[in-house]
Design a protein around this motif. Structure first.
Motif, PDB file in Angstrom:
ATOM      1  N   ALA A   1       0.864  -1.134  -0.060  1.00  0.00           N
ATOM      2  CA  ALA A   1       0.008   0.070  -0.035  1.00  0.00           C
ATOM      3  C   ALA A   1       0.833   1.175  -0.034  1.00  0.00           C
ATOM      4  O   ALA A   1       1.658   1.366   0.778  1.00  0.00           O
ATOM      5  CB  ALA A   1      -0.888  -0.071   1.292  1.00  0.00           C
ATOM      6  N   GLY A   2       0.526   2.127  -1.128  1.00  0.00           N
ATOM      7  CA  GLY A   2       1.176   3.479  -0.888  1.00  0.00           C
ATOM      8  C   GLY A   2       2.720   3.213  -1.677  1.00  0.00           C
ATOM      9  O   GLY A   2       3.442   4.323  -1.776  1.00  0.00           O
ATOM     10  N   CYS A   3       3.145   1.996  -2.268  1.00  0.00           N
ATOM     11  CA  CYS A   3       4.313   2.094  -2.953  1.00  0.00           C
ATOM     12  C   CYS A   3       4.192   2.443  -4.453  1.00  0.00           C
ATOM     13  O   CYS A   3       3.309   2.600  -4.888  1.00  0.00           O
ATOM     14  CB  CYS A   3       4.914   0.646  -2.824  1.00  0.00           C
ATOM     15  N   GLU A   4       5.321   3.195  -4.600  1.00  0.00           N
ATOM     16  CA  GLU A   4       5.549   3.527  -6.160  1.00  0.00           C
ATOM     17  C   GLU A   4       6.142   2.165  -6.955  1.00  0.00           C
ATOM     18  O   GLU A   4       5.996   2.488  -8.221  1.00  0.00           O
ATOM     19  CB  GLU A   4       6.250   4.722  -6.337  1.00  0.00           C
ATOM     20  N   GLY A   5       6.755   1.505  -6.325  1.00  0.00           N
ATOM     21  CA  GLY A   5       7.404   0.405  -7.082  1.00  0.00           C
ATOM     22  C   GLY A   5       7.476  -0.703  -6.358  1.00  0.00           C
ATOM     23  O   GLY A   5       7.620  -0.797  -5.082  1.00  0.00           O
ATOM     24  N   VAL A   6       7.535  -1.881  -6.816  1.00  0.00           N
ATOM     25  CA  VAL A   6       7.623  -3.107  -6.189  1.00  0.00           C
ATOM     26  C   VAL A   6       8.680  -3.987  -6.994  1.00  0.00           C
ATOM     27  O   VAL A   6       8.823  -4.018  -8.134  1.00  0.00           O
ATOM     28  CB  VAL A   6       6.429  -4.183  -6.088  1.00  0.00           C
ATOM     29  N   LEU A   7       9.735  -4.709  -6.255  1.00  0.00           N
ATOM     30  CA  LEU A   7      10.739  -5.664  -6.602  1.00  0.00           C
ATOM     31  C   LEU A   7      10.033  -6.901  -6.202  1.00  0.00           C
ATOM     32  O   LEU A   7       9.987  -7.360  -5.094  1.00  0.00           O
ATOM     33  CB  LEU A   7      12.274  -5.348  -6.244  1.00  0.00           C
ATOM     34  N   SER A   8       9.439  -7.781  -7.247  1.00  0.00           N
ATOM     35  CA  SER A   8       8.659  -9.041  -7.018  1.00  0.00           C
ATOM     36  C   SER A   8       9.295 -10.152  -7.181  1.00  0.00           C
ATOM     37  O   SER A   8      10.217 -10.148  -8.172  1.00  0.00           O
ATOM     38  CB  SER A   8       7.342  -9.046  -7.436  1.00  0.00           C
ATOM     39  N   LEU A   9       9.086 -11.302  -6.721  1.00  0.00           N
ATOM     40  CA  LEU A   9       9.618 -12.539  -7.143  1.00  0.00           C
ATOM     41  C   LEU A   9       8.524 -13.488  -7.847  1.00  0.00           C
ATOM     42  O   LEU A   9       7.363 -13.194  -7.908  1.00  0.00           O
ATOM     43  CB  LEU A   9      10.080 -13.493  -5.942  1.00  0.00           C
ATOM     44  N   LEU A  10       8.896 -14.534  -8.334  1.00  0.00           N
ATOM     45  CA  LEU A  10       8.170 -15.454  -9.180  1.00  0.00           C
ATOM     46  C   LEU A  10       6.980 -15.971  -8.003  1.00  0.00           C
ATOM     47  O   LEU A  10       5.902 -16.594  -8.533  1.00  0.00           O
ATOM     48  CB  LEU A  10       8.669 -16.398  -9.835  1.00  0.00           C
ATOM     49  N   THR A  11       7.307 -15.940  -6.820  1.00  0.00           N
ATOM     50  CA  THR A  11       6.391 -16.425  -5.750  1.00  0.00           C
ATOM     51  C   THR A  11       5.054 -15.552  -5.192  1.00  0.00           C
ATOM     52  O   THR A  11       4.130 -15.807  -4.901  1.00  0.00           O
ATOM     53  CB  THR A  11       7.189 -16.768  -4.519  1.00  0.00           C
ATOM     54  N   GLU A  12       5.375 -14.228  -5.915  1.00  0.00           N
ATOM     55  CA  GLU A  12       4.126 -13.279  -5.866  1.00  0.00           C
ATOM     56  C   GLU A  12       3.221 -13.285  -6.881  1.00  0.00           C
ATOM     57  O   GLU A  12       3.573 -12.846  -8.198  1.00  0.00           O
ATOM     58  CB  GLU A  12       4.887 -12.027  -5.420  1.00  0.00           C
ATOM     59  N   LYS A  13       1.786 -13.267  -6.542  1.00  0.00           N
ATOM     60  CA  LYS A  13       0.923 -13.043  -7.586  1.00  0.00           C
ATOM     61  C   LYS A  13       0.751 -11.670  -7.624  1.00  0.00           C
ATOM     62  O   LYS A  13       0.377 -11.044  -6.633  1.00  0.00           O
ATOM     63  CB  LYS A  13      -0.331 -13.992  -7.298  1.00  0.00           C
ATOM     64  N   VAL A  14       1.040 -10.989  -9.094  1.00  0.00           N
ATOM     65  CA  VAL A  14       0.869  -9.566  -9.125  1.00  0.00           C
ATOM     66  C   VAL A  14      -0.174  -9.147  -9.959  1.00  0.00           C
ATOM     67  O   VAL A  14      -0.298  -9.336 -11.151  1.00  0.00           O
ATOM     68  CB  VAL A  14       2.067  -8.852  -9.544  1.00  0.00           C
ATOM     69  N   ASP A  15      -1.388  -9.417  -9.462  1.00  0.00           N
ATOM     70  CA  ASP A  15      -2.765  -9.277 -10.302  1.00  0.00           C
ATOM     71  C   ASP A  15      -3.430  -7.920  -9.914  1.00  0.00           C
ATOM     72  O   ASP A  15      -2.687  -6.872  -9.059  1.00  0.00           O
ATOM     73  CB  ASP A  15      -3.608 -10.558 -10.063  1.00  0.00           C
ATOM     74  N   ALA A  16      -4.851  -7.640 -10.276  1.00  0.00           N
ATOM     75  CA  ALA A  16      -5.564  -6.482 -10.275  1.00  0.00           C
ATOM     76  C   ALA A  16      -5.806  -6.173  -8.773  1.00  0.00           C
ATOM     77  O   ALA A  16      -5.598  -5.181  -8.410  1.00  0.00           O
ATOM     78  CB  ALA A  16      -6.942  -6.682 -10.865  1.00  0.00           C
ATOM     79  N   GLU A  17      -5.876  -7.135  -7.890  1.00  0.00           N
ATOM     80  CA  GLU A  17      -5.955  -7.020  -6.469  1.00  0.00           C
ATOM     81  C   GLU A  17      -5.003  -6.246  -5.788  1.00  0.00           C
ATOM     82  O   GLU A  17      -4.791  -5.450  -5.019  1.00  0.00           O
ATOM     83  CB  GLU A  17      -6.395  -8.483  -6.110  1.00  0.00           C
ATOM     84  N   PHE A  18      -3.586  -6.766  -6.261  1.00  0.00           N
ATOM     85  CA  PHE A  18      -2.345  -6.393  -5.694  1.00  0.00           C
ATOM     86  C   PHE A  18      -2.167  -4.943  -6.201  1.00  0.00           C
ATOM     87  O   PHE A  18      -2.038  -4.017  -5.395  1.00  0.00           O
ATOM     88  CB  PHE A  18      -1.207  -7.251  -6.707  1.00  0.00           C
ATOM     89  N   MET A  19      -2.485  -4.809  -7.532  1.00  0.00           N
ATOM     90  CA  MET A  19      -2.438  -3.306  -7.956  1.00  0.00           C
ATOM     91  C   MET A  19      -3.298  -2.507  -7.411  1.00  0.00           C
ATOM     92  O   MET A  19      -2.834  -1.144  -6.925  1.00  0.00           O
ATOM     93  CB  MET A  19      -2.282  -3.258  -9.600  1.00  0.00           C
ATOM     94  N   ASP A  20      -4.629  -2.725  -7.024  1.00  0.00           N
ATOM     95  CA  ASP A  20      -5.551  -2.173  -6.238  1.00  0.00           C
ATOM     96  C   ASP A  20      -5.017  -1.742  -4.749  1.00  0.00           C
ATOM     97  O   ASP A  20      -5.175  -0.689  -4.355  1.00  0.00           O
ATOM     98  CB  ASP A  20      -6.819  -2.669  -6.123  1.00  0.00           C
ATOM     99  N   ALA A  21      -4.495  -2.914  -4.169  1.00  0.00           N
ATOM    100  CA  ALA A  21      -3.843  -2.620  -2.933  1.00  0.00           C
ATOM    101  C   ALA A  21      -2.714  -1.458  -2.867  1.00  0.00           C
ATOM    102  O   ALA A  21      -2.698  -1.003  -1.902  1.00  0.00           O
ATOM    103  CB  ALA A  21      -3.516  -3.903  -2.274  1.00  0.00           C
ATOM    104  N   ALA A  22      -2.080  -1.595  -3.866  1.00  0.00           N
ATOM    105  CA  ALA A  22      -0.879  -0.640  -3.904  1.00  0.00           C
ATOM    106  C   ALA A  22      -1.419   0.721  -4.046  1.00  0.00           C
ATOM    107  O   ALA A  22      -1.091   1.693  -3.157  1.00  0.00           O
ATOM    108  CB  ALA A  22       0.096  -0.932  -4.992  1.00  0.00           C
ATOM    109  N   GLY A  23      -2.354   0.980  -4.920  1.00  0.00           N
ATOM    110  CA  GLY A  23      -2.952   2.391  -5.095  1.00  0.00           C
ATOM    111  C   GLY A  23      -2.354   2.573  -6.589  1.00  0.00           C
ATOM    112  O   GLY A  23      -1.555   2.212  -7.504  1.00  0.00           O
TER     113      GLY A  23
END
Ligand code: GLV
Length: 325
Positions: free
Chosen positions: A46-68
């Motif tokens: 939440a509130g991040c401008e960037g994420v450095l993710s691994l293949l273990t993280e599902k980066v989907d619409a829910e994730f992007m909504d949670a980020a902002g």
């Protein structure tokens, strides 16, 4: 409060990249061995401008909504990006980066290591010794399959597929068949590779090695029907993504002798559950998704992932940019 952009780094990565990220960003680095739970991930992003993710993280619409809506960049520490919803990121104007090239040789080395281990029954032989069963030299024991001048079928003739084919052709004089929607003229000219339909590849190959990405077409492509078309002396190698094979069907094909052996660096799911029947088979060699685990590959991945993240935060072109178009 820091005036640097806030980012979440979902695991510690090599210093070659982490130090750059920490210098340029207000970085929250997940310190634990296991990934953050989904709830924690959604809170921390939440509130991040960037994420450095691994293949273990599902980066989907829910994730992007949670980020902002301030989320600008997703820098995935992997060449594969099936864990990221690219269309969704593109729709939202979020840049996505990956880490190709630096792991090509390491991954092809791993695929070849699995090929030779499964073909020559290396792991099974070690288990035999450790179980105290080695009593004498056995003329009829531990017989594997030959490598020299056989046929390798490469599914997905991209960078890693080519590097694997090069090892098989250059080192062992193998004939190379490949299946890909694109023609690879370099492979044809340098390795004498022949592009064929999937059935021909399955039927004619002594070794079938998977190097394609995971997508709707490749998901489950190695199922009972595919294994039944392969030679019963064939060895199946998957160092790409687990869901490309159907694990139950692979188990049955190995158990029933439809194919000789398999070497996997990827499973479905990961980690493989301890009750998965594949773990009971002696003719299946399995590694815990370690193909890129060499010093130079992991350092290179860390540097690219950091550069992608920092460029994306500044609105600059990413070094390795998945959704540039
Ligand atoms: C590892 O599997 C990767 O995609 O880099």
């Amino acid at each position: 409060m820091s005036d640097k952009p806030k980012v979440f780094v979902t695991r510690e990565i090599p210093a070659a990249g982490l130090e750059k990220v920490i210098a340029a960003c207000d970085a929250d680095v997940w310190p634990e061995h296991l990934p953050p739970s989904r709830d924690i991930l959604l809170q921390r992003i939440a509130g991040c401008e960037g994420v450095l993710s691994l293949l273990t993280e599902k980066v989907d619409a829910e994730f992007m909504d949670a980020a902002g809506t301030q989320l600008k960049v997703i820098s995935n520490f992997a060449v594969g990006f099936n864990n990221v919803d690219i269309d969704e990121a593109t729709r939202r104007g979020i840049r996505v980066g990956n880490t190709p090239d630096v792991l090509t040789d390491a991954t092809a080395d791993m695929a070849f290591a699995l090929l030779i281990s499964a073909s020559r029954r290396i792991v099974e032989s070690q288990d035999y010794i450790r179980a105290g069963k080695w009593r004498t030299w056995e003329p009829l024991g531990h017989i594997g399959v030959d490598l020299i001048e056989r046929t390798v079928g490469i599914v997905g003739m991209g960078r890693i597929g080519f590097a694997m084919a090069k090892r098989c052709h250059g080192g062992f004089g193998m004939k190379v068949l490949y299946h890909d929607k694109y023609r690879n003229e370099k492979a044809e000219q340098e390795l004498g590779a022949r592009q064929v339909d999937i059935d021909t590849l399955l039927k004619e190959s002594d070794f079938v090695s998977v190097h394609t990405d995971l997508n709707e077409t490749t998901k489950g492509m190695f199922n009972a029907a595919a294994f039944s078309k392969m030679k019963n002396t064939a060895v199946f190698i998957n160092s790409a993504r687990g869901p490309i094979h159907n694990q139950r069907d692979l188990h049955d094909a190995l158990k029933n002798g439809e194919i000789f052996a398999a070497g996997l660096d990827v499973t479905d799911p990961e980690p493989i559950p301890m009750h998965d029947p594949l773990l009971t088979l002696r003719n299946c060699v399995i590694a815990p998704h370690i193909a890129s685990a060499t010093v130079s590959s992991r350092n290179g991945m860390a540097e690219i992932a950091a550069d992608n993240l920092i460029a994306g935060l500044k609105g600059e072109p990413l070094r390795c940019w998945v959704n540039r178009e």
